[in-house]
Motif scaffolding. Sequence first.
Motif, PDB file in Angstrom:
ATOM      1  N   VAL A 236       0.861  -1.183   0.000  1.00 59.52           N
ATOM      2  CA  VAL A 236       0.000   0.000   0.000  1.00 59.52           C
ATOM      3  C   VAL A 236       0.898   1.235   0.000  1.00 59.52           C
ATOM      4  O   VAL A 236       1.684   1.439   0.939  1.00 59.52           O
ATOM      5  N   ILE A 237       0.813   2.021  -1.074  1.00 58.57           N
ATOM      6  CA  ILE A 237       1.611   3.249  -1.216  1.00 58.57           C
ATOM      7  C   ILE A 237       0.699   4.429  -0.920  1.00 58.57           C
ATOM      8  O   ILE A 237      -0.366   4.575  -1.529  1.00 58.57           O
ATOM      9  N   THR A 238       1.100   5.302   0.033  1.00 56.42           N
ATOM     10  CA  THR A 238       0.302   6.471   0.422  1.00 56.42           C
ATOM     11  C   THR A 238       1.155   7.719   0.324  1.00 56.42           C
ATOM     12  O   THR A 238       2.395   7.661   0.394  1.00 56.42           O
ATOM     13  N   TRP A 239       0.503   8.879   0.185  1.00 59.19           N
ATOM     14  CA  TRP A 239       1.191  10.178   0.126  1.00 59.19           C
ATOM     15  C   TRP A 239       0.219  11.280   0.516  1.00 59.19           C
ATOM     16  O   TRP A 239      -0.990  11.055   0.629  1.00 59.19           O
ATOM     17  N   GLU A 240       0.745  12.463   0.738  1.00 63.65           N
ATOM     18  CA  GLU A 240      -0.054  13.648   1.054  1.00 63.65           C
ATOM     19  C   GLU A 240      -0.195  14.480  -0.208  1.00 63.65           C
ATOM     20  O   GLU A 240       0.807  14.885  -0.804  1.00 63.65           O
ATOM     21  N   THR A 241      -1.447  14.738  -0.592  1.00 64.72           N
ATOM     22  CA  THR A 241      -1.698  15.407  -1.870  1.00 64.72           C
ATOM     23  C   THR A 241      -1.285  16.881  -1.809  1.00 64.72           C
ATOM     24  O   THR A 241      -1.142  17.466  -0.733  1.00 64.72           O
TER      25      THR A 241
ATOM     26  N   SER B 195      -0.845  -5.220  -5.809  1.00 62.12           N
ATOM     27  CA  SER B 195      -1.210  -6.576  -5.400  1.00 62.12           C
ATOM     28  C   SER B 195      -0.217  -7.594  -5.966  1.00 62.12           C
ATOM     29  O   SER B 195       0.550  -7.309  -6.887  1.00 62.12           O
ATOM     30  N   GLY B 196      -0.270  -8.840  -5.435  1.00 58.42           N
ATOM     31  CA  GLY B 196       0.540  -9.941  -5.925  1.00 58.42           C
ATOM     32  C   GLY B 196       2.002  -9.857  -5.562  1.00 58.42           C
ATOM     33  O   GLY B 196       2.866 -10.404  -6.265  1.00 58.42           O
TER      34      GLY B 196
ATOM     35  N   GLY C  42       9.864   0.939   1.121  1.00 63.06           N
ATOM     36  CA  GLY C  42       8.733   0.388   1.861  1.00 63.06           C
ATOM     37  C   GLY C  42       8.741  -1.113   1.763  1.00 63.06           C
ATOM     38  O   GLY C  42       9.519  -1.707   1.007  1.00 63.06           O
ATOM     39  N   TYR C  43       7.888  -1.768   2.504  1.00 64.64           N
ATOM     40  CA  TYR C  43       7.853  -3.234   2.559  1.00 64.64           C
ATOM     41  C   TYR C  43       6.438  -3.719   2.259  1.00 64.64           C
ATOM     42  O   TYR C  43       5.442  -3.096   2.676  1.00 64.64           O
ATOM     43  N   SER C  44       6.413  -4.822   1.539  1.00 65.62           N
ATOM     44  CA  SER C  44       5.119  -5.469   1.341  1.00 65.62           C
ATOM     45  C   SER C  44       4.653  -6.070   2.664  1.00 65.62           C
ATOM     46  O   SER C  44       5.373  -6.052   3.664  1.00 65.62           O
ATOM     47  N   GLY C  45       3.455  -6.642   2.648  1.00 67.02           N
ATOM     48  CA  GLY C  45       2.816  -7.054   3.893  1.00 67.02           C
ATOM     49  C   GLY C  45       3.549  -8.157   4.625  1.00 67.02           C
ATOM     50  O   GLY C  45       4.241  -8.989   4.034  1.00 67.02           O
ATOM     51  N   GLU C  46       3.401  -8.184   5.947  1.00 70.05           N
ATOM     52  CA  GLU C  46       4.029  -9.181   6.813  1.00 70.05           C
ATOM     53  C   GLU C  46       3.151 -10.425   6.923  1.00 70.05           C
ATOM     54  O   GLU C  46       1.952 -10.395   6.642  1.00 70.05           O
ATOM     55  N   ASP C  47       3.773 -11.519   7.386  1.00 72.46           N
ATOM     56  CA  ASP C  47       3.052 -12.735   7.735  1.00 72.46           C
ATOM     57  C   ASP C  47       3.592 -13.222   9.074  1.00 72.46           C
ATOM     58  O   ASP C  47       4.631 -12.736   9.555  1.00 72.46           O
TER      59      ASP C  47
END
Length: 1330
Positions: free
Chosen positions: A764-769, A809-810, A838-843
């Motif tokens: 999930v990539i987020t930023w401030e517009t 995704s993926g 950044g890092y993809s999701g953890e398990d």
Amino acid sequence: MLRKRCLTPGGAPLILLVCHLITALDVPLDLQQPPTLTHQSPKDYIVDPRENIVIQCEAKGKPTPNFSWTRNGTHFDIEKDARVTMKPNSGTLLIDITGGKVEAYEGVYQCTARNEHGTAISNNIVIRQSNIFLIIKFIYLEGSPLWSKERVDPILIQEGNSLILECRPPVGLPPPIIFWMDNYFQRLTQSERVSQGLNGDLYFSNVRTEDTRNDYICYARFNHTQTIQQKQPISVKVLSMDAINETIAAFLNDTEFYSDSPAGERRPTFMIPKGQTSNKLVLRGHMLKLECIAEGLPTPEIHWRKESGELPNKRTFHENFQKTLKIIDVTEADAGLYRCIAQNSLGSVHHIINVTVMASPYWITEPKNLVLAPKETGILICRANGSPDPSITWLMNGIPIENSPKDLSRKVEGDSIIFSDVQTGSSAVYQCNVSNEFGYLLANAFLNVLAEPPRILTPTNQMYQVIMNNRALLDCASFGSPIPKINWFKDDQTSILDGDPYVIHDNGTLEIHVAQKDNNGKYTCIAMNDLGKAENRVQLEVKDPTRIIKQPEYRVVQVAGKVIFECKVKHDPTFTPTIMWLKNNEELPDDERFIVGEDSLTIGEVTEIDEGTYTCIANTSLDKDSASAELTVVAATPAPAIIYDRPDPSTDLELTDERERSIHLTWTPGFDHNSIIQKYIVEYEDGLHEPGVWHYLTEVPGTKTNAHLKLSPHVLYSFRVVSVNEVGRSQPSYPSRQYQTAPAAPDENPSKVEGAGNEPDNLVITWETLTGIQSNGPGLQYKVHWRQKDVDDDWTSVTVANVSKYIVSGTQTFVPYEIKVQALNDLGIAPEPSAVVGYSGEDLPMAAPGNVRVRVENSTLAEVQWEPVSPKSVRGHQKGYKIYYWKERSVFKRSRRHVEKKILTFSGDKTHGKLPGLEPFSLYKLNVRVFNGKGEGPPSPDEQFETPEGVPSAPAFLKILNPMLDSLTLEWGAPSHRNGLLTGYTLEYQPINNTHELGPLVKIIIPANETNWTLKNLNYSTRYKFYFHAQTSKGPGNIITEEAVTIMDEARINQPAVDADKGYSEPPLATSLPVHTLHPTFHKVRPVGPVFGNINTTASEDFANISWEYWGPDMSFYIEYMVEDSKEDWKKEFVNGTQSFFVIKGLMPGTTYKVRVVAKGHSDEPVQSTEEVFKTDPAMASRQVDIATQGWFIGLMCAIALLILVLLIFCFVKRNKGGKYPVKEKEDAHPDPEIQPMKDDDGTFGEYRSLESDTEDHKPLKGSRTPSNGTVKKEDSDDSLVDYGEGGDGQFNEDGSFIGQYSGKKEKETAEGNESSEAPSPVNAMNSFV
């Protein structure tokens, strides 16, 4: 006139064709009509005997009504009583009671007004005189003041106790108003602690020394007669603790026995009302007052709530410091349970009040006068409610309707009378009487049969004026029979006014919702019925509103300066407004410095008191307007008066040097009002993105009047300037002209770019517009780039708009990615952004820590070590490790218990940690887990370890049982946490004297398997302190302490002490029975008597010791006791003398008893202590040993018998030898009543002496010749047997008779029965010992 047609749902007429309901109808007085009562005296009329009685009765009608009166149900002939007159053309009675008796005119009066069309009757008017005059009359005749027969004794009370000062005023009609004052007519201060109840009494929740005064005076004010009477002053003296100690010490000569503290703190109890519940009846529409007053220390607080709902907000009031709950205008919904709660720091108590709401009758539909034309139909409705339901009775012309002449046009149906096809002669006055047990209602309503053409009752050519945009109401009141129909016309129009904006009301009034100028004009109303028509004209003028167009403004002026407030008004030209000025909403001071002009207020020579808010009000006959401004006065300076104020706004804003990214702004400063401008603030508005919103741009020093402004692309700028000086900020200047910059590519990229997955397979990539001004042009978008870090892959990108998040995704689980977000618009892209990681999701982690080891450091602490897991197996950001550990069981207990797992967390990559707070001598298990942001991994294999022994906790309890003269038993419970194998218990104890000094310490070691221990050879009536603890091999545990007192030796207490030189001395003051408490409290002060305190009971199998403390005059005492919850009467045991203890014998084992102490004087009422409850011990096999069967006792008795035999032989030989002791003859001639057998009648020796019997054991025997000092007096000869042998200590009388051999146990019992005792002897001592 109000018209209603009564139709059935199907449209058919009800009863007949039409029924008219007329409300609030006034028939013109020039028309024939039955009487109508217009005024009458109230139902309950309390008269002032100093004034004449006036009973009012007024009525109207045509012909004019005649009046008559009844008194107590019979005709009242006023012509026969010279004191009674009736006003001309009225029914009002005037009774002159000058020199007469008011009582002669008390009674029930009723007025009747009649003419040829009917009869109206008044309510029953009850005439009574106020009771206070009867009292005053008695006072004047007897010559004695109010309350004179009441004896008001001074009140002595201990500090902290509660107190009620009763008022008990004389009964008055109406009841008097009660208040308490002092000798100086000053009201006594009331508070949460001291307050007056609804009954007039003064309640003290607890008294203080400052309450001492001798002028508590209750006043009763009788409002009806303007009379005030007072009670005799009450004197209250509150004794402080020192005063009580001194007073009691003067009697008892022992100041150490009393405390230095006031009456003890206690939880609340209610002084009023009594009990747990009470009931209250209140009538609907009346006022409900509920009262709860509590005593306690600290002073209780009172709270109220309704059990079955909420208290009505707008009708509920709390008075008298929350002690009174008042609900006004009571309704049926106010019935229910009300709980008052008294609470202090020691507890709370509550009282439930069940409120029942009943209702005297009240109107739902009151009958109204009914006017009908011949042949019409109408109805009279008399509808009322009440609780209980009221009954309805109809009368016609004052006679029950069933007894009145028959009328076929009239039909009575319950609460209604229906008239149909009425005729001219059917006019009458009908009375409706509604009553229940709480009151009645009586209403007169006439039926008037008339045939009248319409007439207009509103004045002709009336002028109506109204302010524009307000509502206009044009009246057209009319009368006619049948009821006329009303129509309205405007000017010369022929169409009827109906519909928007006009509304014609049932009473004929024409309403215009929002009046405008075009509504000006003349209006005509026409009333029409079958007999004719009438019309009336009125005029409407719509006026302009009054407005203040130049309002006064905020002013700052120096002392001695001048200030002018302006107030210019715009108004309708036909009005002349009046201008009024106010200061702080009050009239202007009467001071010539204030000059009110036509449109201004001038204040000269301003002073500091002139500060405030000044309001200008413009009034006309129809409306008004107002405006306010504040005046601030500052100190004057030595220089001429200077007025300081905020700067005026800057002017002449000009834009020059226009460029793509900058512009130059210049302006002209406004007047600084004698305060130098410190700075200028430049603000801007973005007309494209945020119109109407002003933003800060820059500021420049007050010495500059220009600024070079940096601009952004694609913005429609407007600028304004705000000036700032010491007084404040100026109003903003007028905005400059607009200036729009050209669009461009973005200068910057989004901030706060981050990448973190929320699932194992996404990123999930987020930023401030960017804001609108940051976009630099139209078509703002974002280009999102990402690629896996440390992998030779190309960037993947996507372009999005109007979002601040994108999900990839993926992805693989927890893989690092490089991320960039770049802004772009229609004119280009922003500079290349920097990449972030950044890092993809953890398990969840996959592996458990290995090689877990435990090292026990002591009985409560262990260290755990483990090997870390591999970073790859963590599959996320490693947060740390968690140790799960739990206690399996104690080592010495094999049974498992409920497992409660505990968790310790160690952040980061630590590989060891310590477990604190472990329980000694226990078996524990643990495992270790790694965790990340997603959760925990699998646990390591469970590791087991044991903690070594520790010291035990304190014993569970320590009780003192069976306190005796010289022994007592201790019983205890094993420690709740043994923490090892108990090796034993240690008991230490030491005596405590009256000054709390500790004596020598005795130590005893007790085996671990014991749970009780008996201590012997203790001192009687002595307080001991005990220290008790358990121990293991590791050492002693926590100590538990207890205190107890051995039973007093009453023989020593009550036996007079003898001194050879001084004679008798006072016996020592008896101390209380044992009180067992972990933390004993010593009280030295008790309430002022007569009163009991410190009641203590100690019970055994078949007897109980009770002791008490008493303060007050000398009284006789007795004990009352009974089996708890039984229906038998109290059993009574009298107490000897003034002793403060008693033993109740013959009780049943294992039974619960109630006991109380009662003090009774010759004439006073008995004073009872509080009831104490105790339970006797259950029956058990006696532990005592029958000493009569013991060998040592038999041998001892044989030795004593042999000794007595030797003494007898010696006496016999001596007698025969000397001849001086004719023992036998004297004994035969004077048998000694004191000679008793050695044994009881039952053949047993006494082993227990109660406190009561001990008290009486040592009194001298009646008739005994043994002196009180225990010596034997020589009477006849110096040659006494006292001179021979060792046993001569009081064992022979002077006549030679030997009495020692007979002074055994039987003698002791006889002495108890006679409430006396003989002096001690060796045999007596032996009997006491065995």
